[in-house]
Write a protein that holds these residues in place. Structure first.
Motif, PDB file in Angstrom:
ATOM      1  N   ASP A  26       0.569  -1.690  -0.094  1.00 17.31           N
ATOM      2  CA  ASP A  26      -0.213  -0.478  -0.326  1.00 17.31           C
ATOM      3  C   ASP A  26       0.441   1.767  -0.146  1.00 17.31           C
ATOM      4  O   ASP A  26       0.234   2.531  -0.065  1.00 17.31           O
ATOM      5  CB  ASP A  26      -1.258   0.294   1.121  1.00 17.31           C
ATOM      6  CG  ASP A  26      -0.232  -0.482   2.260  1.00 17.31           C
ATOM      7  OD1 ASP A  26       0.721   0.039   2.432  1.00 17.31           O
ATOM      8  OD2 ASP A  26      -0.672  -0.242   3.605  1.00 17.31           O
ATOM      9  N   SER A  27       2.123   1.150  -0.433  1.00 18.64           N
ATOM     10  CA  SER A  27       2.646   2.062  -0.274  1.00 18.64           C
ATOM     11  C   SER A  27       2.615   2.960  -1.368  1.00 18.64           C
ATOM     12  O   SER A  27       2.507   2.778  -2.906  1.00 18.64           O
ATOM     13  CB  SER A  27       4.261   2.299  -0.339  1.00 18.64           C
ATOM     14  OG  SER A  27       5.275   3.223  -0.512  1.00 18.64           O
ATOM     15  N   PRO A  28       2.577   4.247  -1.388  1.00 11.09           N
ATOM     16  CA  PRO A  28       1.953   5.461  -2.313  1.00 11.09           C
ATOM     17  C   PRO A  28       3.108   5.834  -3.694  1.00 11.09           C
ATOM     18  O   PRO A  28       2.737   5.937  -5.038  1.00 11.09           O
ATOM     19  CB  PRO A  28       1.782   7.128  -2.200  1.00 11.09           C
ATOM     20  CG  PRO A  28       2.634   6.230  -0.351  1.00 11.09           C
ATOM     21  CD  PRO A  28       2.410   5.344   0.122  1.00 11.09           C
ATOM     22  N   ALA A  29       4.545   5.220  -3.073  1.00 10.96           N
ATOM     23  CA  ALA A  29       5.736   5.606  -4.018  1.00 10.96           C
ATOM     24  C   ALA A  29       5.184   4.124  -5.165  1.00 10.96           C
ATOM     25  O   ALA A  29       6.763   4.270  -6.068  1.00 10.96           O
ATOM     26  CB  ALA A  29       6.872   4.866  -3.154  1.00 10.96           C
ATOM     27  N   ASP A  46       7.057  15.045  -4.882  1.00 11.64           N
ATOM     28  CA  ASP A  46       8.171  16.089  -3.808  1.00 11.64           C
ATOM     29  C   ASP A  46       6.931  15.918  -2.824  1.00 11.64           C
ATOM     30  O   ASP A  46       6.707  16.212  -1.733  1.00 11.64           O
ATOM     31  CB  ASP A  46       7.883  16.655  -4.545  1.00 11.64           C
ATOM     32  CG  ASP A  46       9.590  17.348  -5.276  1.00 11.64           C
ATOM     33  OD1 ASP A  46      10.175  16.403  -5.163  1.00 11.64           O
ATOM     34  OD2 ASP A  46       9.187  17.772  -6.296  1.00 11.64           O
ATOM     35  N   ALA A  47       5.372  15.483  -3.534  1.00 12.32           N
ATOM     36  CA  ALA A  47       4.041  15.721  -2.321  1.00 12.32           C
ATOM     37  C   ALA A  47       4.257  14.847  -1.096  1.00 12.32           C
ATOM     38  O   ALA A  47       4.135  15.152   0.498  1.00 12.32           O
ATOM     39  CB  ALA A  47       3.466  15.932  -3.160  1.00 12.32           C
ATOM     40  N   SER A  48       4.373  13.537  -1.216  1.00 11.95           N
ATOM     41  CA  SER A  48       4.884  12.395  -0.646  1.00 11.95           C
ATOM     42  C   SER A  48       5.944  12.230  -0.321  1.00 11.95           C
ATOM     43  O   SER A  48       5.780  11.343   1.202  1.00 11.95           O
ATOM     44  CB  SER A  48       4.164  10.759  -1.474  1.00 11.95           C
ATOM     45  OG  SER A  48       5.076  10.934  -2.372  1.00 11.95           O
ATOM     46  N   GLN A  49       7.090  12.710  -0.353  1.00  9.53           N
ATOM     47  CA  GLN A  49       8.488  12.651  -0.208  1.00  9.53           C
ATOM     48  C   GLN A  49       8.832  10.991   0.189  1.00  9.53           C
ATOM     49  O   GLN A  49       9.380  10.409   0.749  1.00  9.53           O
ATOM     50  CB  GLN A  49       8.543  12.751   1.522  1.00  9.53           C
ATOM     51  CG  GLN A  49       8.273  14.200   2.003  1.00  9.53           C
ATOM     52  CD  GLN A  49       7.870  14.692   3.337  1.00  9.53           C
ATOM     53  OE1 GLN A  49       8.710  14.473   4.194  1.00  9.53           O
ATOM     54  NE2 GLN A  49       8.442  16.013   3.760  1.00  9.53           N
ATOM     55  N   SER A  50       8.345  10.016  -0.393  1.00 10.78           N
ATOM     56  CA  SER A  50       8.590   9.374  -1.249  1.00 10.78           C
ATOM     57  C   SER A  50       9.864   8.397  -2.264  1.00 10.78           C
ATOM     58  O   SER A  50      10.974   9.887  -1.966  1.00 10.78           O
ATOM     59  CB  SER A  50       7.434   8.729  -2.090  1.00 10.78           C
ATOM     60  OG  SER A  50       6.092   8.125  -2.125  1.00 10.78           O
ATOM     61  N   ASP A  51      10.872   8.035  -1.446  1.00 12.87           N
ATOM     62  CA  ASP A  51      11.996   7.592  -1.516  1.00 12.87           C
ATOM     63  C   ASP A  51      12.058   6.338  -2.864  1.00 12.87           C
ATOM     64  O   ASP A  51      12.402   5.897  -2.401  1.00 12.87           O
ATOM     65  CB  ASP A  51      12.618   6.972  -0.509  1.00 12.87           C
ATOM     66  CG  ASP A  51      13.615   7.032  -0.582  1.00 12.87           C
ATOM     67  OD1 ASP A  51      14.571   7.656  -1.268  1.00 12.87           O
ATOM     68  OD2 ASP A  51      14.802   5.927   0.139  1.00 12.87           O
ATOM     69  N   ILE A  52      11.937   6.860  -4.267  1.00 12.80           N
ATOM     70  CA  ILE A  52      12.559   6.413  -5.438  1.00 12.80           C
ATOM     71  C   ILE A  52      13.934   6.694  -5.684  1.00 12.80           C
ATOM     72  O   ILE A  52      14.458   7.542  -6.525  1.00 12.80           O
ATOM     73  CB  ILE A  52      11.557   6.130  -6.146  1.00 12.80           C
ATOM     74  CG1 ILE A  52      10.194   5.726  -5.771  1.00 12.80           C
ATOM     75  CG2 ILE A  52      11.432   5.602  -7.340  1.00 12.80           C
ATOM     76  CD1 ILE A  52       8.450   6.227  -6.481  1.00 12.80           C
ATOM     77  N   VAL A  53      15.146   5.726  -5.078  1.00 10.53           N
ATOM     78  CA  VAL A  53      16.274   6.160  -5.331  1.00 10.53           C
ATOM     79  C   VAL A  53      16.340   6.137  -7.276  1.00 10.53           C
ATOM     80  O   VAL A  53      17.205   7.293  -7.381  1.00 10.53           O
ATOM     81  CB  VAL A  53      17.485   5.659  -5.006  1.00 10.53           C
ATOM     82  CG1 VAL A  53      17.315   5.343  -3.432  1.00 10.53           C
ATOM     83  CG2 VAL A  53      17.258   4.131  -5.507  1.00 10.53           C
ATOM     84  N   TRP A  54      15.639   5.452  -7.697  1.00  8.96           N
ATOM     85  CA  TRP A  54      15.921   6.145  -9.322  1.00  8.96           C
ATOM     86  C   TRP A  54      15.392   6.877  -9.887  1.00  8.96           C
ATOM     87  O   TRP A  54      15.577   7.046 -11.048  1.00  8.96           O
ATOM     88  CB  TRP A  54      16.119   4.845  -9.383  1.00  8.96           C
ATOM     89  CG  TRP A  54      15.153   3.973  -9.693  1.00  8.96           C
ATOM     90  CD1 TRP A  54      13.585   3.981 -10.657  1.00  8.96           C
ATOM     91  CD2 TRP A  54      14.309   2.932  -8.914  1.00  8.96           C
ATOM     92  NE1 TRP A  54      12.511   3.361 -10.279  1.00  8.96           N
ATOM     93  CE2 TRP A  54      12.551   2.820  -9.041  1.00  8.96           C
ATOM     94  CE3 TRP A  54      14.984   3.132  -7.029  1.00  8.96           C
ATOM     95  CZ2 TRP A  54      11.846   1.966  -8.150  1.00  8.96           C
ATOM     96  CZ3 TRP A  54      13.751   1.816  -6.383  1.00  8.96           C
ATOM     97  CH2 TRP A  54      12.415   1.477  -6.883  1.00  8.96           C
ATOM     98  N   ALA A  55      14.549   7.496  -9.458  1.00  3.50           N
ATOM     99  CA  ALA A  55      13.811   7.972  -9.916  1.00  3.50           C
ATOM    100  C   ALA A  55      13.921   9.665 -10.703  1.00  3.50           C
ATOM    101  O   ALA A  55      13.683   9.877 -11.902  1.00  3.50           O
ATOM    102  CB  ALA A  55      12.794   8.840  -9.089  1.00  3.50           C
TER     103      ALA A  55
END
Length: 204
Positions: free
Chosen positions: A55-58, A95-104
């Motif tokens: 359920d991660s928004p990322a 940016d809004a969710s502060q999700s950590d996707i290192v390859w983004a």
């Protein structure tokens, strides 16, 4: 996806609970637009999506960004602009969710290299058309995936099947990186076995 539901021990369905909804949506689209010959190769990917959910928004952002950038350099100009706008939407959602996707960031940089004019158009478009209210990224993600799949299927390239498969394979790999690779039990039937069983059943 029907094979995935069978392998997971679920009710026969192309909307299995064992697979992330947007990844399953992508898989159905790729399957629908792949030729009969190319579809046989997709069967090998079935085990990879069983148990791949969370359920991660990322995850939604990662899938949408991956397919948009993968298709961006091959689709028509009008779809390039739409997908470039999708890339900007993914960047803002990150940016809004502060999700950590290192390859983004490397994917966004790739989009800038492959379609600089489309990306410039998209930035200007997004600046002129700010939404009045927050938009659910789950809905935006489906729109991005739909555009990418249809654009890839209709692209003027030598092998649309290969591009579609690359989109799905890359998205699966990204989901595994974010969610962890699900364990495949030895009791799971192989995709080829499932295919033969269903074919024989249909013939009978």
């Amino acid at each position: 996806m029907e094979f995935a539901s069978y392998m997971a021990g679920e009710r026969w369905s192309d909307h299995p609970e064992c697979t992330h909804p947007l990844l399953a949506f992508l898989a159905r689209g790729v399957n629908d637009f792949t030729t009969d010959r190319g579809r046989q190769e997709l069967a090998t990917l079935v085990p990879s999506v069983v148990g791949l959910n969370g359920d991660s928004p990322a995850v939604d952002i990662a899938i949408a960004l991956r397919v948009a950038v993968t298709a961006l350099g091959s689709v028509s100009e009008s779809r390039q602009r739409t997908l470039a706008t999708g890339v900007i939407a993914c960047q803002r959602a990150l940016d809004a969710s502060q999700s950590d996707i290192v390859w983004a960031q490397s994917l966004i940089a790739q989009a800038e290299r492959e379609a600089p004019l489309a990306m410039q158009w998209a930035r200007e478009f997004c600046q002129r058309n700010q939404p009045r209210a927050p938009i659910s990224f789950a809905r935006a993600g489906r729109a991005i995936v739909s555009t990418a799949v249809l654009g890839a299927a209709q692209a003027c390239i030598a092998d649309q099947d290969a591009l579609l498969k690359e989109m799905l394979e890359s998205a699966i790999a990204d989901c595994e990186a974010l969610l962890g690779k699900p364990e495949r039990h030895s009791a799971m039937p192989a995709p080829a076995k499932i295919w033969n069983e269903k074919r024989v059943s249909a013939e009978l």
